[in-house]
Design a protein around this motif. Structure first.
Motif, mmCIF file in Angstrom:
data_model
loop_
_atom_site.group_PDB
_atom_site.id
_atom_site.type_symbol
_atom_site.label_atom_id
_atom_site.label_comp_id
_atom_site.label_asym_id
_atom_site.label_seq_id
_atom_site.Cartn_x
_atom_site.Cartn_y
_atom_site.Cartn_z
ATOM 1 N N GLY A 59 0.373 -0.848 -0.066
ATOM 2 C CA GLY A 59 -0.110 0.035 -0.034
ATOM 3 C C GLY A 59 1.195 0.916 -0.175
ATOM 4 N N LEU A 60 0.110 2.271 -0.795
ATOM 5 C CA LEU A 60 0.675 2.975 0.281
ATOM 6 C C LEU A 60 1.601 3.718 0.956
ATOM 7 N N MET A 61 2.717 5.397 1.029
ATOM 8 C CA MET A 61 3.197 5.108 2.639
ATOM 9 C C MET A 61 1.551 5.865 3.214
ATOM 10 N N GLY A 62 2.056 5.581 4.561
ATOM 11 C CA GLY A 62 0.989 5.752 5.781
ATOM 12 C C GLY A 62 -0.346 5.011 5.798
ATOM 13 N N SER A 63 -0.557 3.863 4.726
ATOM 14 C CA SER A 63 -1.875 3.156 4.396
ATOM 15 C C SER A 63 -1.273 2.109 5.555
ATOM 16 N N GLY A 64 -0.934 1.874 6.305
ATOM 17 C CA GLY A 64 -1.188 1.289 7.467
ATOM 18 C C GLY A 64 -0.054 0.159 7.864
ATOM 19 N N LYS A 65 0.738 -0.240 6.713
ATOM 20 C CA LYS A 65 1.342 -1.880 6.595
ATOM 21 C C LYS A 65 1.311 -2.177 8.117
ATOM 22 N N THR A 66 2.908 -1.135 8.417
ATOM 23 C CA THR A 66 3.783 -1.986 9.726
ATOM 24 C C THR A 66 1.918 -1.712 10.884
ATOM 25 N N THR A 67 1.425 -0.901 10.620
ATOM 26 C CA THR A 67 0.407 -1.846 11.951
ATOM 27 C C THR A 67 -0.476 -2.527 11.932
ATOM 28 N N ALA A 68 -0.888 -2.590 10.837
ATOM 29 C CA ALA A 68 -1.349 -3.763 10.756
ATOM 30 C C ALA A 68 -0.917 -5.103 10.182
ATOM 31 N N GLU B 173 -12.003 2.996 6.227
ATOM 32 C CA GLU B 173 -13.179 3.164 7.202
ATOM 33 C C GLU B 173 -13.295 1.859 8.494
ATOM 34 N N LEU B 174 -11.703 1.046 7.906
ATOM 35 C CA LEU B 174 -11.388 0.049 8.365
ATOM 36 C C LEU B 174 -10.346 -0.160 9.687
ATOM 37 N N ARG B 175 -10.519 -0.273 11.061
ATOM 38 C CA ARG B 175 -9.613 0.195 11.915
ATOM 39 C C ARG B 175 -8.736 -0.965 12.188
ATOM 40 N N PRO B 176 -7.182 -0.834 12.614
ATOM 41 C CA PRO B 176 -6.296 -1.459 12.102
ATOM 42 C C PRO B 176 -6.804 -3.006 12.596
ATOM 43 N N GLU B 177 -7.053 -2.875 13.851
ATOM 44 C CA GLU B 177 -7.664 -4.674 14.580
ATOM 45 C C GLU B 177 -8.797 -5.739 12.973
ATOM 46 N N HIS C 116 10.383 9.624 9.244
ATOM 47 C CA HIS C 116 10.913 8.975 8.205
ATOM 48 C C HIS C 116 10.308 8.981 6.732
ATOM 49 N N ARG C 117 9.515 9.500 6.521
ATOM 50 C CA ARG C 117 9.285 9.295 4.558
ATOM 51 C C ARG C 117 9.416 10.205 4.265
ATOM 52 N N PRO C 118 10.050 9.803 2.968
ATOM 53 C CA PRO C 118 10.221 10.635 2.221
ATOM 54 C C PRO C 118 8.978 11.993 1.673
ATOM 55 N N SER D 176 10.327 -2.597 6.509
ATOM 56 C CA SER D 176 10.768 -2.250 5.230
ATOM 57 C C SER D 176 11.911 -1.297 5.901
ATOM 58 N N ASP D 177 11.192 -0.514 7.405
ATOM 59 C CA ASP D 177 12.412 0.061 7.409
ATOM 60 C C ASP D 177 13.176 -0.359 8.318
ATOM 61 N N PRO D 178 12.637 -0.725 9.506
ATOM 62 C CA PRO D 178 13.906 -1.334 10.387
ATOM 63 C C PRO D 178 14.754 -2.009 9.932
ATOM 64 N N GLU E 77 -2.761 12.821 4.899
ATOM 65 C CA GLU E 77 -2.587 13.213 6.691
ATOM 66 C C GLU E 77 -1.747 11.479 7.644
ATOM 67 N N ARG E 78 -2.269 10.601 7.678
ATOM 68 C CA ARG E 78 -1.532 9.469 8.085
ATOM 69 C C ARG E 78 0.099 9.647 8.072
ATOM 70 N N MET E 79 0.713 10.051 6.455
ATOM 71 C CA MET E 79 2.082 10.078 6.449
ATOM 72 C C MET E 79 2.767 10.882 7.420
ATOM 73 N N ARG E 80 2.229 12.051 7.826
ATOM 74 C CA ARG E 80 2.496 12.960 8.467
ATOM 75 C C ARG E 80 2.630 12.771 10.104
ATOM 76 N N SER E 81 2.631 11.296 10.534
ATOM 77 C CA SER E 81 2.834 10.228 12.205
ATOM 78 C C SER E 81 3.758 10.162 11.869
ATOM 79 N N SER E 82 4.790 10.573 10.958
ATOM 80 C CA SER E 82 6.685 9.920 11.518
ATOM 81 C C SER E 82 7.479 10.858 10.095
HETATM 82 N N1 LIG Z 1 -6.409 1.603 9.979
HETATM 83 C C1 LIG Z 1 -6.378 2.660 10.350
HETATM 84 N N2 LIG Z 1 -6.675 3.401 10.626
HETATM 85 C C2 LIG Z 1 -6.729 4.882 11.328
HETATM 86 N N3 LIG Z 1 -5.783 5.122 11.613
HETATM 87 C C3 LIG Z 1 -4.119 3.936 11.043
HETATM 88 C C4 LIG Z 1 -4.667 3.117 11.072
HETATM 89 N N4 LIG Z 1 -3.670 2.513 10.124
HETATM 90 C C5 LIG Z 1 -2.849 3.030 10.425
HETATM 91 N N5 LIG Z 1 -3.154 4.552 10.677
HETATM 92 C C6 LIG Z 1 -2.176 5.258 11.506
HETATM 93 O O1 LIG Z 1 -1.451 5.846 10.135
HETATM 94 C C7 LIG Z 1 -0.440 6.266 10.449
HETATM 95 C C8 LIG Z 1 0.533 5.520 9.812
HETATM 96 O O2 LIG Z 1 1.032 3.863 9.639
HETATM 97 P P1 LIG Z 1 1.775 2.798 9.343
HETATM 98 O O3 LIG Z 1 3.259 3.866 9.989
HETATM 99 O O4 LIG Z 1 1.366 1.389 9.797
HETATM 100 O O5 LIG Z 1 2.041 2.624 8.217
HETATM 101 P P2 LIG Z 1 2.781 2.502 6.442
HETATM 102 O O6 LIG Z 1 2.402 1.639 5.220
HETATM 103 O O7 LIG Z 1 3.671 1.171 7.371
HETATM 104 O O8 LIG Z 1 3.819 2.804 6.278
HETATM 105 P P3 LIG Z 1 5.539 3.913 5.323
HETATM 106 O O9 LIG Z 1 4.922 3.372 4.076
HETATM 107 O O10 LIG Z 1 5.689 4.831 5.752
HETATM 108 O O11 LIG Z 1 6.155 2.716 6.160
HETATM 109 C C9 LIG Z 1 0.144 5.579 12.118
HETATM 110 O O12 LIG Z 1 0.311 6.724 13.181
HETATM 111 C C10 LIG Z 1 -0.712 5.118 12.535
HETATM 112 O O13 LIG Z 1 -0.970 5.011 13.065
#
Ligand SMILES: Nc1ncnc2c1ncn2[C@@H]1O[C@H](COP(=O)(O)OP(=O)(O)OP(=O)(O)O)[C@@H](O)[C@H]1O
Ligand SMILES: O=C(O)C1=C[C@@H](O)[C@@H](O)[C@H](O)C1
Ligand SMILES: [Mg+2]
Length: 162
Positions: A4-13, A140-144, A111-113, A28-30, A104-109
């Motif tokens: 998925g694109l940057m910030g889509s939640g790959k690490t979290t999910a 729509e979907l939360r990580p869980e 580490h991203r270009p 990928s990041d570590p 918006e989610r890309m702004r969370s860290s």
């Molecule tokens: N399903 C979700 N709903 C709401 N917020 C989310 C969800 N998944 C992730 N987030 C939040 O969005 C931000 C980006 O998530 P995460 O770092 O997992 O993305 P990523 O795809 O791994 O990014 P990267 O491409 O940089 O590795 C974090 O602040 C995370 O808490």
């Protein structure tokens, strides 16, 4: 394999899916920090985007070999034809949301270009579509909920406990 694109939640999910399946997560990041001494943003600044994308593709190709695991891939990796071929052996989960949500989610860290989601989507969406076995709307979907949907679609026994 989570794409998925940057910030889509790959690490979290990816972390949640790995925990539920009892599998390690290879993110990928570590990997970039351990193997190449910097975050994606630092490597892009130091060596350029092409080198960064080569390292990110190497991560996926290396990790698809060997023991079962969950892989959180860098967004760029679907651009590599070798990666797309190798992904035929994996269950590929595509996380997506509207560009505004991703921006918006890309702004969370930091580490991203600073690559914009709209431009990245234009280049990569056909590839995501080509390799994905399932797509989930993370607007729509939360990580869980993503984790539970993946377990169900995988037909995993762990889905009964989720
Ligand atoms: N399903 C979700 N709903 C709401 N917020 C989310 C969800 N998944 C992730 N987030 C939040 O969005 C931000 C980006 O998530 P995460 O770092 O997992 O993305 P990523 O795809 O791994 O990014 P990267 O491409 O940089 O590795 C974090 O602040 C995370 O808490
Ligand atoms: O080109 C890109 O979109 C990216 C490069 C690196 O930041 C990676 O962390 C991620 O693949 C995003
Ligand atoms: Mg990540």
């Amino acid at each position: 394999m989570v794409i998925g694109l940057m910030g889509s939640g790959k690490t979290t999910a990816g972390r949640l899916i790995g925990e539920a399946l009892g599998l390690p997560l290879s993110d990928s990041d570590p990997y970039l920090v351990a193997r190449h001494g910097g975050t994606a943003a630092q490597i892009a600044a130091r060596e350029g985007a092409e080198a960064l994308h080569r390292y990110e593709a190497e991560h996926v190709l290396h990790e698809l070999e060997g023991e079962p695991k969950v892989i959180a891939a860098a967004a760029s990796t679907v651009e590599d034809p070798q990666v797309r071929t190798a992904l035929k052996q994996a269950f590929v989960v595509w996380l997506d949301a509207a560009d505004e949500v991703l921006a918006e989610r890309m702004r969370s860290s930091d580490h991203r270009p600073a690559f914009g989601p709209a431009e990245m989507r234009a280049r990569r969406e056909p590839y995501f579509r080509e390799v994905a076995d399932a797509v989930y709307d993370v607007g729509e979907l939360r990580p869980e909920q993503v984790r539970d949907a993946v377990l169900r679609d995988l037909g995993s026994p762990a889905a009964d406990q989720a």
